[in-house]
Design an enzyme around this catalytic site. Structure first.
Site, PDB file in Angstrom:
ATOM      1  N   ASN A  45      43.957  42.066  24.873  1.00 55.30           N
ATOM      2  CA  ASN A  45      45.055  43.026  24.771  1.00 55.30           C
ATOM      3  C   ASN A  45      45.339  43.383  23.324  1.00 55.30           C
ATOM      4  OD1 ASN A  45      46.054  40.354  24.632  1.00 55.30           O
ATOM      5  ND2 ASN A  45      48.056  40.907  25.435  1.00 55.30           N
ATOM      6  N   VAL A  46      45.720  44.636  23.131  1.00 50.52           N
ATOM      7  CA  VAL A  46      45.990  45.191  21.808  1.00 50.52           C
ATOM      8  C   VAL A  46      47.308  45.943  21.894  1.00 50.52           C
ATOM      9  CG1 VAL A  46      45.168  46.797  20.045  1.00 50.52           C
ATOM     10  CG2 VAL A  46      43.517  45.373  21.283  1.00 50.52           C
ATOM     11  N   GLU A  47      48.322  45.418  21.211  1.00 48.97           N
ATOM     12  CA  GLU A  47      49.659  45.998  21.321  1.00 48.97           C
ATOM     13  C   GLU A  47      49.920  47.036  20.228  1.00 48.97           C
ATOM     14  OE1 GLU A  47      52.237  42.572  21.677  1.00 48.97           O
ATOM     15  OE2 GLU A  47      51.536  42.246  23.742  1.00 48.97           O
ATOM     16  N   CYS A  56      46.204  46.696  27.776  1.00 50.54           N
ATOM     17  CA  CYS A  56      45.905  45.413  28.406  1.00 50.54           C
ATOM     18  C   CYS A  56      44.445  45.030  28.125  1.00 50.54           C
ATOM     19  CB  CYS A  56      46.103  45.510  29.903  1.00 50.54           C
ATOM     20  SG  CYS A  56      47.825  45.485  30.431  1.00 50.54           S
ATOM     21  N   GLU A  58      42.281  44.354  30.191  1.00 50.68           N
ATOM     22  CA  GLU A  58      41.396  45.029  31.151  1.00 50.68           C
ATOM     23  C   GLU A  58      40.978  46.410  30.653  1.00 50.68           C
ATOM     24  OE1 GLU A  58      44.190  43.424  31.728  1.00 50.68           O
ATOM     25  OE2 GLU A  58      44.177  42.401  33.655  1.00 50.68           O
ATOM     26  N   CYS A  89      47.900  43.058  35.875  1.00 55.72           N
ATOM     27  CA  CYS A  89      49.111  43.836  36.183  1.00 55.72           C
ATOM     28  C   CYS A  89      48.759  44.948  37.177  1.00 55.72           C
ATOM     29  CB  CYS A  89      49.709  44.412  34.905  1.00 55.72           C
ATOM     30  SG  CYS A  89      48.821  45.836  34.248  1.00 55.72           S
ATOM     31  N   CYS A  92      46.382  47.647  35.979  1.00 55.99           N
ATOM     32  CA  CYS A  92      45.016  47.150  35.772  1.00 55.99           C
ATOM     33  C   CYS A  92      44.324  46.824  37.089  1.00 55.99           C
ATOM     34  CB  CYS A  92      45.027  45.984  34.809  1.00 55.99           C
ATOM     35  SG  CYS A  92      45.419  46.562  33.134  1.00 55.99           S
TER      36      CYS A  92
HETATM   37  N1  THU Z   1      48.630  42.024  29.730  1.00 57.26           N
HETATM   38  C1  THU Z   1      47.265  42.189  29.861  1.00 57.26           C
HETATM   39  O1  THU Z   1      46.547  42.297  28.848  1.00 57.26           O
HETATM   40  N2  THU Z   1      46.747  42.229  31.100  1.00 57.26           N
HETATM   41  C2  THU Z   1      47.468  42.071  32.247  1.00 57.26           C
HETATM   42  O2  THU Z   1      46.944  42.271  33.321  1.00 57.26           O
HETATM   43  C3  THU Z   1      48.854  41.616  32.148  1.00 57.26           C
HETATM   44  C4  THU Z   1      49.518  41.912  30.852  1.00 57.26           C
HETATM   45  C5  THU Z   1      49.191  42.026  28.380  1.00 57.26           C
HETATM   46  C6  THU Z   1      49.976  43.271  28.055  1.00 57.26           C
HETATM   47  C7  THU Z   1      50.868  42.770  26.935  1.00 57.26           C
HETATM   48  O3  THU Z   1      50.151  42.890  25.714  1.00 57.26           O
HETATM   49  C8  THU Z   1      51.069  41.293  27.241  1.00 57.26           C
HETATM   50  O4  THU Z   1      50.098  40.954  28.207  1.00 57.26           O
HETATM   51  C9  THU Z   1      52.439  40.962  27.791  1.00 57.26           C
HETATM   52  O5  THU Z   1      52.731  41.741  28.900  1.00 57.26           O
END
Ligand code: THU
Length: 129
Positions: A45-47, A56, A58, A89, A92
């Site tokens: 994941n990259v915010e 996410c 994915e 999530c 995804c």
């Molecule tokens: N996140 C994912 O990378 N994949 C998921 O399926 C669930 C959530 C990440 C998004 C965010 O960067 C962090 O988890 C907290 O929600």
């Protein structure tokens, strides 16, 4: 046929997790999947300061799938910092359904499941045909 090695796939997901950029949630995620031609694809994941547009793990994985030649995902897992399996999530799940279809196998918090159990009665590409 030999049992699928989910632990190795988890190890790949955990390695990808180590590259996550998560200055806002501090919740790194790594995802790994096998492709039907044997390739491995991964993502982290990259915010972003605009919290809602976080990518996410994915998303990166699916992007790598297409960049490296496409195909269908056959086996998928994602993990948190502690290498615990987490669930994809909602958005995804849709991404995974699109790229793996109902037969995609996922290692989930309640064991190995098919994609059509993780996203039942999915809206998908067939609905647009
Ligand atoms: N996140 C994912 O990378 N994949 C998921 O399926 C669930 C959530 C990440 C998004 C965010 O960067 C962090 O988890 C907290 O929600």
């Amino acid at each position: 046929m030999a049992e699928f090695d989910w632990d190795s796939l988890k190890t790949e997901a955990a390695a990808a997790m180590g590259h996550a950029y998560v200055p806002y949630s501090h919740f790194p995620v790594g995802a790994a999947a096998l492709v039907d031609d044997g390739r491995l694809v991964v993502g982290c994941n990259v915010e972003n300061a605009a919290y809602g547009v976080a990518l996410c793990a994915e998303c990166g994985l699916v992007s790598q799938l297409h960049i490296t030649g496409g195909g269908r995902l056959t086996h998928f897992v994602c993990v948190n910092r502690d290498r615990d399996v987490i669930m994809p999530c909602g958005r995804c799940r849709q991404l995974l359904y699109e790229n793996g279809g109902p037969d995609l196998l996922l290692l989930t918090v309640s064991g190995v499941k098919r994609m059509d159990e993780v996203l039942p009665d999915a809206f998908g590409p067939d609905d647009l045909a």
